[in-house]
Write a protein that holds these residues in place. Structure first.
Motif, mmCIF file in Angstrom:
data_model
loop_
_atom_site.group_PDB
_atom_site.id
_atom_site.type_symbol
_atom_site.label_atom_id
_atom_site.label_comp_id
_atom_site.label_asym_id
_atom_site.label_seq_id
_atom_site.Cartn_x
_atom_site.Cartn_y
_atom_site.Cartn_z
ATOM 1 N N ALA A 39 8.059 -1.070 -10.284
ATOM 2 C CA ALA A 39 7.582 0.065 -9.504
ATOM 3 C C ALA A 39 7.485 1.301 -10.383
ATOM 4 O O ALA A 39 6.525 2.064 -10.299
ATOM 5 C CB ALA A 39 8.530 0.333 -8.344
ATOM 6 N N GLY A 73 6.471 -2.154 -0.779
ATOM 7 C CA GLY A 73 7.907 -1.946 -0.574
ATOM 8 C C GLY A 73 8.581 -1.302 -1.768
ATOM 9 O O GLY A 73 9.794 -1.240 -1.855
ATOM 10 N N LEU A 74 7.784 -0.828 -2.712
ATOM 11 C CA LEU A 74 8.379 -0.215 -3.896
ATOM 12 C C LEU A 74 8.143 1.289 -3.925
ATOM 13 O O LEU A 74 8.445 1.946 -4.906
ATOM 14 C CB LEU A 74 7.792 -0.845 -5.155
ATOM 15 N N GLY A 75 7.567 1.791 -2.855
ATOM 16 C CA GLY A 75 7.369 3.240 -2.797
ATOM 17 C C GLY A 75 6.074 3.701 -3.449
ATOM 18 O O GLY A 75 5.873 4.895 -3.660
ATOM 19 N N ARG A 132 3.855 5.801 -1.079
ATOM 20 C CA ARG A 132 4.408 7.143 -0.947
ATOM 21 C C ARG A 132 4.036 7.999 -2.154
ATOM 22 O O ARG A 132 3.671 9.165 -2.015
ATOM 23 C CB ARG A 132 5.926 7.017 -0.828
ATOM 24 N N ARG A 133 4.110 7.393 -3.331
ATOM 25 C CA ARG A 133 3.752 8.135 -4.538
ATOM 26 C C ARG A 133 2.277 8.484 -4.524
ATOM 27 O O ARG A 133 1.890 9.608 -4.888
ATOM 28 C CB ARG A 133 4.030 7.281 -5.785
#
Lengths: 298, 298
Positions: free
Chosen positions: B143, B233-235, B238-239
């Motif tokens: 990630a 699921g690793l964000g 969002r990033r």
DNA sequence: CATGAAGCCTGACTTTAGTCAGCGATATGG
DNA sequence: CCATATCGCTGACTAAAGTCAGGCTTCATG
């Protein structure tokens, strides 16, 4: 061993060592060859003996010498005699100069920066999880890097372990521990074929020991099983025990026994978990409260 | 960022990359230079295009060519033209010969052996824990290795992401998805200064995308946020979102908004968690059920 | 105090890795 | 079809890493 587990370890090796390792090198190398940077880093603000550097970095003597010359030429390092009273006049010590310390600090800073860059893209919760997993990997990897092998009981590393063992025992036994009162163990008894002394090392540092005496016509006797604080809980004691058993079994012994003090509760738990069962006292060791035996498969 | 976390990451880097990484290299290198062994490994039983090898291993064109020549000289590799109907006559393909495949299998075997040697000293339970922790580290490290950056919407990688996005949406929306019925997005709208298209890549492979249109006199509009299954699921979503917001904020916009379908529940949850609040419909997008807005700090 | 070992050094290499300019063949876009 | 870019290649380098044989000094030991 399941293929599943092996595949997972391989994926890890590939992803992590290749990518992270390569990046780490890039962060390390500033205008300087990687080997020089690593050496500078390894010398550290406190300085280091040349021999220690050689073994830590796994470098050839000539190569290391040349690297030191290069760093000296750049005014970052000074190599001088040991300077300690009674020190060995052959060993030399490398220390950082002011400029060297500055560059070391710079490397330290970059190393921080690299760690930060790994954490930066993650949200708080994921950060915690990554760090926890990293700590777990590191701990268990360290455990699997420890080597156990025979060592003369007179070796300084062996002596250091036995001293550490005695210190710990003195601290934990009710009323301390006086080696003179305990059943003595002479060095000759721990040298093949009479017995063996095993040393556990981690990056060549001694981190544990154990010994077995092969009594004629009686079960072999396990003595001095000890593991350094820093590496407890990693299964090293268990490994040591089974290596000792293997040694005894390999020479034809069919049972091993040992005595122990009631205060060494983890050790007692380990013996039980490893298949030892409590028996009657087989000796008059004044510090012992429990006696254990395990039958060995031939 | 807490010093504690950084220190833990550094300890990990040190132990793992230095020790495991170095050992891995040793296992890789059989009587052969490391770079050659790596190349042989990377070609693999299926063969590979020279350009792909160059980018995967990060080698200079000349260097790679020479390595290929060396492997060819040892009879392990054959380099030939692409051979595919309609293939580009400039690209060449490296394939393993019989001897090459044998050596590849040997490397594979050694790699297994190395993984085994890591697991061997551990007891069953600790093995499981190590593997689980390794998998976690790998996932989260992956990630943090993903890069997000602007990309022309016409780039093949961008197109591939948008197609993947459309396929997924078609699968998940009730009654499918017909791009012709949806509000259109023209490429020019996603090129600065009108907007931007961001691509997320992992080792140069596209793994996600997102775009923002800077409407004059209205909030910026976020479109086409998508993340590949393999890295969910690793964000990363969002990033991507916060990069898009940053872009809009950087050009002076003070709010962003977006529309979404009720079936994309994780996306909706992510928007809410990222500070978006639901608003009235601001467009007539037929596939949308929810409209969100977020005010941006200047 | 003679002897051999250990620690560090230099000289004289070889091998590996990596860089850069330029060439010939092929592809692409006007 | 011409200009231009791309792909892989060779030649000609340099830098870094690593190896090995000896040489000098210091230490430990009989």
């Amino acid at each position: 061993m399941e293929a599943e587990l092996i595949a997972a370890v391989r994926r890890f090796n590939r992803t992590v060592t290749q990518r992270v390792g390569a990046l780490d090198d890039e962060y390390m190398a500033r205008a300087r060859p990687l080997a020089q940077a690593r050496l500078l880093w390894e010398i550290g603000p406190g300085g280091a003996e040349v021999a220690a550097l050689r073994s830590r970095l796994g470098l050839d003597s000539g190569h290391l010498s040349r690297l030191l010359r290069a760093l000296e030429g750049d005014g970052l390092v000074a190599v001088g005699p040991s300077e300690q009273a009674g020190g060995d006049g052959r060993v030399r010590i490398a220390t950082l100069t002011g400029a060297g310390r500055a560059e070391w600090a710079e490397l330290d800073e970059r190393s921080d920066g690299f760690a930060r860059s790994i954490l930066a893209p993650l949200t708080g919760r994921r950060r915690e999880r990554l760090v926890a997993a990293m700590a777990e990997v590191e701990r268990l990897l360290v455990a699997s890097m420890a080597l156990i092998g025979p060592c003369p009981p007179g070796d300084p590393r062996a002596r250091a372990c036995v001293r550490a063992y005695a210190r710990e025992v003195a601290r934990r036994f009710d009323g301390g521990f006086d080696p003179a009162r305990s059943n003595p163990v002479r060095d000759e008894e721990l040298v093949p074929p009479a017995g063996v002394f095993l040393l556990a090392t981690l990056n060549a540092e001694p981190v544990g020991c154990g010994a077995v005496k092969l009594h004629r016509g009686a079960p072999a006797e396990i003595k001095r099983v000890w593991v350094a604080d820093a590496v407890r809980g990693l299964g090293l004691g268990r490994r040591m025990l089974s290596e000792l058993e293997r040694y005894a079994a390999g020479r034809g012994w069919t049972a091993v026994r040992l005595d122990t003090n009631r205060n060494l509760t983890e050790a007692i738990a380990m013996y039980r978990a490893a298949g030892y069962r409590e028996i009657e006292a087989y000796n008059a060791e004044p510090y012992a409260h429990h006696w254990f035996e395990k039958r060995l498969a031939p």
